[in-house]
Design a protein around this motif. Structure first.
Motif, PDB file in Angstrom:
ATOM      1  N   GLY A   1       0.894  -1.227   0.036  1.00 20.96           N
ATOM      2  CA  GLY A   1       0.063   0.113   0.155  1.00 20.96           C
ATOM      3  C   GLY A   1       0.715   1.264  -0.127  1.00 20.96           C
ATOM      4  N   LEU A   2       0.385   2.278   0.538  1.00 15.34           N
ATOM      5  CA  LEU A   2       1.053   3.662   0.451  1.00 15.34           C
ATOM      6  C   LEU A   2       1.398   4.037   1.740  1.00 15.34           C
ATOM      7  CD1 LEU A   2       1.710   6.109  -1.152  1.00 15.34           C
ATOM      8  CD2 LEU A   2      -0.362   7.374  -0.355  1.00 15.34           C
ATOM      9  N   MET A   3       2.834   3.947   2.017  1.00 19.07           N
ATOM     10  CA  MET A   3       3.444   4.305   3.242  1.00 19.07           C
ATOM     11  C   MET A   3       3.803   5.720   3.251  1.00 19.07           C
ATOM     12  SD  MET A   3       6.242   1.274   3.864  1.00 19.07           S
ATOM     13  CE  MET A   3       5.583  -0.400   4.384  1.00 19.07           C
ATOM     14  N   LEU A   4       3.165   6.393   4.412  1.00 25.22           N
ATOM     15  CA  LEU A   4       3.270   7.805   4.507  1.00 25.22           C
ATOM     16  C   LEU A   4       3.897   8.063   6.080  1.00 25.22           C
ATOM     17  CD1 LEU A   4      -0.259   8.822   3.506  1.00 25.22           C
ATOM     18  CD2 LEU A   4       1.869   9.259   1.947  1.00 25.22           C
ATOM     19  N   PRO A   5       5.246   7.739   6.105  1.00 25.93           N
ATOM     20  CA  PRO A   5       5.909   7.925   7.551  1.00 25.93           C
ATOM     21  C   PRO A   5       6.349   9.332   7.549  1.00 25.93           C
ATOM     22  CG  PRO A   5       7.129   6.850   5.833  1.00 25.93           C
ATOM     23  CD  PRO A   5       6.077   6.959   5.311  1.00 25.93           C
ATOM     24  N   ILE A   6       5.655  10.147   8.559  1.00 25.88           N
ATOM     25  CA  ILE A   6       5.819  11.606   8.343  1.00 25.88           C
ATOM     26  C   ILE A   6       7.204  11.953   8.734  1.00 25.88           C
ATOM     27  CG2 ILE A   6       5.270  13.504   9.754  1.00 25.88           C
ATOM     28  CD1 ILE A   6       2.868  12.455   7.961  1.00 25.88           C
ATOM     29  N   LEU A   7       8.017  11.253   9.714  1.00 23.55           N
ATOM     30  CA  LEU A   7       9.363  11.798   9.978  1.00 23.55           C
ATOM     31  C   LEU A   7      10.472  10.936   9.256  1.00 23.55           C
ATOM     32  CD1 LEU A   7       9.074  12.296  14.005  1.00 23.55           C
ATOM     33  CD2 LEU A   7       8.657  14.020  12.101  1.00 23.55           C
ATOM     34  N   GLU A   8      10.066  10.095   8.445  1.00 25.66           N
ATOM     35  CA  GLU A   8      11.076   9.549   7.439  1.00 25.66           C
ATOM     36  C   GLU A   8      11.059  10.121   5.984  1.00 25.66           C
ATOM     37  OE1 GLU A   8      11.526   5.213   9.207  1.00 25.66           O
ATOM     38  OE2 GLU A   8       9.848   5.407   7.485  1.00 25.66           O
ATOM     39  N   ASP A   9      10.134  11.199   6.020  1.00 25.58           N
ATOM     40  CA  ASP A   9       9.988  11.843   4.690  1.00 25.58           C
ATOM     41  C   ASP A   9      10.121  13.259   4.776  1.00 25.58           C
ATOM     42  OD1 ASP A   9       8.477  13.006   2.252  1.00 25.58           O
ATOM     43  OD2 ASP A   9       8.003  10.960   1.890  1.00 25.58           O
ATOM     44  N   SER A  10      11.076  13.994   4.011  1.00 22.08           N
ATOM     45  CA  SER A  10      11.266  15.496   4.301  1.00 22.08           C
ATOM     46  C   SER A  10      10.146  16.011   3.971  1.00 22.08           C
ATOM     47  CB  SER A  10      12.654  15.664   3.505  1.00 22.08           C
ATOM     48  OG  SER A  10      13.734  15.225   3.940  1.00 22.08           O
ATOM     49  N   ARG A  11       9.613  16.013   2.777  1.00 27.22           N
ATOM     50  CA  ARG A  11       8.362  16.571   2.226  1.00 27.22           C
ATOM     51  C   ARG A  11       7.190  16.503   3.227  1.00 27.22           C
ATOM     52  NH1 ARG A  11       7.426  18.996  -2.655  1.00 27.22           N
ATOM     53  NH2 ARG A  11       9.780  18.883  -2.697  1.00 27.22           N
ATOM     54  N   LEU A  12       6.981  15.218   3.612  1.00 24.90           N
ATOM     55  CA  LEU A  12       5.870  15.094   4.556  1.00 24.90           C
ATOM     56  C   LEU A  12       5.937  15.642   5.780  1.00 24.90           C
ATOM     57  CD1 LEU A  12       4.953  11.238   4.052  1.00 24.90           C
ATOM     58  CD2 LEU A  12       3.776  13.181   3.011  1.00 24.90           C
ATOM     59  N   ALA A  13       7.345  15.667   6.371  1.00 22.80           N
ATOM     60  CA  ALA A  13       7.638  16.333   7.684  1.00 22.80           C
ATOM     61  C   ALA A  13       7.367  17.753   7.696  1.00 22.80           C
ATOM     62  CB  ALA A  13       9.005  16.146   8.128  1.00 22.80           C
ATOM     63  N   GLN A  14       7.724  18.383   6.323  1.00 23.38           N
ATOM     64  CA  GLN A  14       7.383  19.765   6.051  1.00 23.38           C
ATOM     65  C   GLN A  14       6.060  19.973   6.007  1.00 23.38           C
ATOM     66  OE1 GLN A  14       8.926  21.057   2.361  1.00 23.38           O
ATOM     67  NE2 GLN A  14       7.823  22.989   2.266  1.00 23.38           N
ATOM     68  N   ARG A  15       5.496  19.309   5.379  1.00 21.01           N
ATOM     69  CA  ARG A  15       3.672  19.520   5.331  1.00 21.01           C
ATOM     70  C   ARG A  15       2.982  19.348   6.647  1.00 21.01           C
ATOM     71  NH1 ARG A  15       4.954  22.745   1.365  1.00 21.01           N
ATOM     72  NH2 ARG A  15       4.882  21.745  -0.726  1.00 21.01           N
ATOM     73  N   TRP A  16       3.444  18.654   7.407  1.00 24.37           N
ATOM     74  CA  TRP A  16       2.933  18.100   8.670  1.00 24.37           C
ATOM     75  C   TRP A  16       3.282  19.464   9.707  1.00 24.37           C
ATOM     76  CZ3 TRP A  16       0.147  14.592  11.533  1.00 24.37           C
ATOM     77  CH2 TRP A  16       0.450  14.697  13.209  1.00 24.37           C
ATOM     78  N   SER A  17       4.675  19.915   9.524  1.00 24.04           N
ATOM     79  CA  SER A  17       4.977  21.207  10.454  1.00 24.04           C
ATOM     80  C   SER A  17       4.058  22.299   9.717  1.00 24.04           C
ATOM     81  CB  SER A  17       6.306  21.496  10.220  1.00 24.04           C
ATOM     82  OG  SER A  17       7.034  20.403  10.733  1.00 24.04           O
ATOM     83  N   GLU A  18       3.717  22.613   8.587  1.00 25.20           N
ATOM     84  CA  GLU A  18       2.878  23.444   7.998  1.00 25.20           C
ATOM     85  C   GLU A  18       1.509  23.373   8.357  1.00 25.20           C
ATOM     86  OE1 GLU A  18       5.677  24.357   4.165  1.00 25.20           O
ATOM     87  OE2 GLU A  18       3.728  23.156   3.904  1.00 25.20           O
ATOM     88  N   GLY A  19       0.932  22.218   8.920  1.00 21.22           N
ATOM     89  CA  GLY A  19      -0.355  21.873   9.367  1.00 21.22           C
ATOM     90  C   GLY A  19      -1.320  21.386   8.361  1.00 21.22           C
ATOM     91  N   HIS A  20      -0.612  21.082   7.073  1.00 21.11           N
ATOM     92  CA  HIS A  20      -1.561  20.567   6.237  1.00 21.11           C
ATOM     93  C   HIS A  20      -1.747  19.174   5.998  1.00 21.11           C
ATOM     94  CE1 HIS A  20      -0.846  23.841   2.984  1.00 21.11           C
ATOM     95  NE2 HIS A  20       0.353  23.727   3.297  1.00 21.11           N
ATOM     96  N   VAL A  21      -1.095  18.459   7.186  1.00 20.11           N
ATOM     97  CA  VAL A  21      -1.603  17.173   7.464  1.00 20.11           C
ATOM     98  C   VAL A  21      -2.044  16.612   8.608  1.00 20.11           C
ATOM     99  CG1 VAL A  21      -0.575  14.518   7.013  1.00 20.11           C
ATOM    100  CG2 VAL A  21       0.352  16.494   5.736  1.00 20.11           C
ATOM    101  N   SER A  22      -2.956  15.833   8.865  1.00 20.53           N
ATOM    102  CA  SER A  22      -3.471  15.619  10.213  1.00 20.53           C
ATOM    103  C   SER A  22      -3.698  14.161  10.545  1.00 20.53           C
ATOM    104  CB  SER A  22      -4.939  16.103  10.409  1.00 20.53           C
ATOM    105  OG  SER A  22      -5.862  15.904   9.588  1.00 20.53           O
TER     106      SER A  22
END
Length: 436
Positions: free
Chosen positions: A334-355
């Motif tokens: 499936g689709l792995m979305l590990p927030i702190l293993e992915d630089s762009r996901l970590a950025q979007r989490w920090s910006e509040g785009h991801v919940s």
């Protein structure tokens, strides 16, 4: 008069045939370089987006009385496999050994003896440079919560060992195990440096044996098997680049993954034949790692930040492509979305785009759960219980493998930065729980 005409006709036919064959040969000569150039271009493009092999994971039945010999024999196979893949141009990032559920081979030990054994096993993993998975606590519905408590003790005392707690199975959601997992998470938050111990603990739901990825890797058979996990977010990005529409993007991704996975499977089958270790399959989940970002790949397709409208559709597109690849599949796929293993996901989490809610919605369609999600240190056991419970309920409802690896950070609150010190992790800003 008929004979001269017949003679002339035969010669005319011969001349026409020769001219036709000459024309065909000339056309073939002209098109051959073009075909060769196209093939070379395709081959070069494929090589440019070769995935990495995140893990070659071996499955063994660990015996504490002879574990050193078992590990030595297993590493012989794993290192041979690593050499074969590297000789074909694949970078192999890790080799891993996963066992049957650890309560099966710690029976008769006191908790202190079990922790001491795993300290020795951890030292061996450090020395021999392999990652160690000891399987789940509470695999069975009647298993004691003391297994989860012992797992937390083991992970607090070691660095290279991973384990899990089963919170949902064919029988349904297991609320007793969910509570035990929440308590284990808080213990590791409090007792490990930077609260980093939770990186090695997963709450898993509906995850079958033989997943190559940690923390979910375990088996319930005789052992002597192996599986492959890929790091292929770069392949997704290349497939989505300049794709005019979703259908084209899906087809391109299916074709590119199929080409690479088929080649990897050929080598895996060779390893199977030469070593006697049974090949169990590939987990095609496109795992990211820092700048090799699945978040960036999806943004290539939707042309806006991850978490915006279109993200769910992009996620479904990736999973549909994965399911279409004709190789032996094992694990999540499936689709792995590990927030702190992915630089762009970590950025979007920090910006509040991801919940958390957004990640769960992606999991309902195609994701693999809540992975390396940073949380404030004052989150309560009851709140962790609800997060894990939502994930487990979703997994059971849709009969799909999901997991949660939650990382509350002691002493840190919303708006503060995590300070994890791990080569696989990116730091990010902690968001308020329940207000994302």
């Amino acid at each position: 008069m008929r004979r001269p005409f017949s003679w002339l006709g035969r010669h005319l036919l011969l001349v026409i045939s020769v001219l036709t064959l000459t024309g065909v040969a000339s056309a073939q000569q002209k098109t051959a370089p073009a075909k060769q150039a196209a093939a070379e271009k395709k081959s070069a493009a494929s090589a440019a987006v070769k995935p990495k092999i995140r893990t070659i994971t071996a499955f063994i039945n660990l015996d504490p009385t002879q574990y050193q010999q078992q590990v030595a024999e297993t590493l012989q196979m794993l290192r041979r496999a690593k050499t074969i893949f590297e000789s074909r141009g694949y970078e192999v990032q890790t080799i891993r050994i996963a066992t049957q559920p650890f309560p099966e081979y710690t029976k008769g030990m006191t908790p202190q003896q079990a922790v001491q054994f795993f300290k020795q096993y951890d030292a061996l993993a450090d020395k021999e440079k392999f990652a160690a998975g000891i399987g789940p606590a509470m695999l069975g519905t009647e298993d004691s919560e003391s297994q989860a408590d012992l797992l937390a003790e083991i992970l607090s005392a070691t660095k290279h060992i991973r384990g899990s707690i089963v919170v949902a199975g064919e029988d349904g959601v297991r609320w007793k195990a969910i509570g035990a997992a929440a308590r284990a998470i808080k213990k590791l938050e409090d007792e490990t440096e930077h609260s980093q111990g939770n990186f090695n603990l997963g709450a898993i739901a509906m995850v079958p044996p033989y997943s190559p990825f940690f923390t979910a890797a375990y088996h319930t058979g005789f052992g002597h098997q192996f599986a492959i996990g890929l790091e292929s977010a770069n392949v997704v990005e290349a497939a989505f680049k300049d794709a005019p529409d979703l259908e084209t993007a899906r087809h391109q991704l299916t074709d590119m993954l199929s080409e690479q996975a088929s080649e990897i499977e050929r080598h895996a089958q060779r390893i199977d034949m030469e070593t006697g270790w049974r090949y169990m399959g590939i987990d095609l989940s496109p795992a990211p790692l820092k700048e090799v970002s699945i978040g960036a790949a999806m943004e290539e397709l939707i042309a806006q930040p991850f978490g915006s409208s279109g993200t769910l559709t992009a996620a479904a597109t990736i999973t549909s492509a994965i399911k279409s690849v004709q190789v032996k599949q094992t694990g999540y796929n499936g689709l792995m979305l590990p927030i702190l293993e992915d630089s762009r996901l970590a950025q979007r989490w920090s910006e509040g785009h991801v919940s958390l809610e957004g990640l769960l919605s992606y999991s309902a369609v195609c994701g693999t759960g809540l992975d390396t999600v940073p949380l404030p240190g004052d989150i309560t056991i009851e709140q962790l219980d609800t997060i894990i419970g939502d994930m487990a309920t979703l997994a059971f409802k849709w009969h799909k493998p999901l997991s949660a690896r939650l990382l509350p950070v002691k002493g840190k609150g919303p708006g503060e930065q995590t300070d994890f010190d791990d080569p696989f992790l990116v730091n990010a800003t902690i968001q308020p729980f329940g207000k994302q």
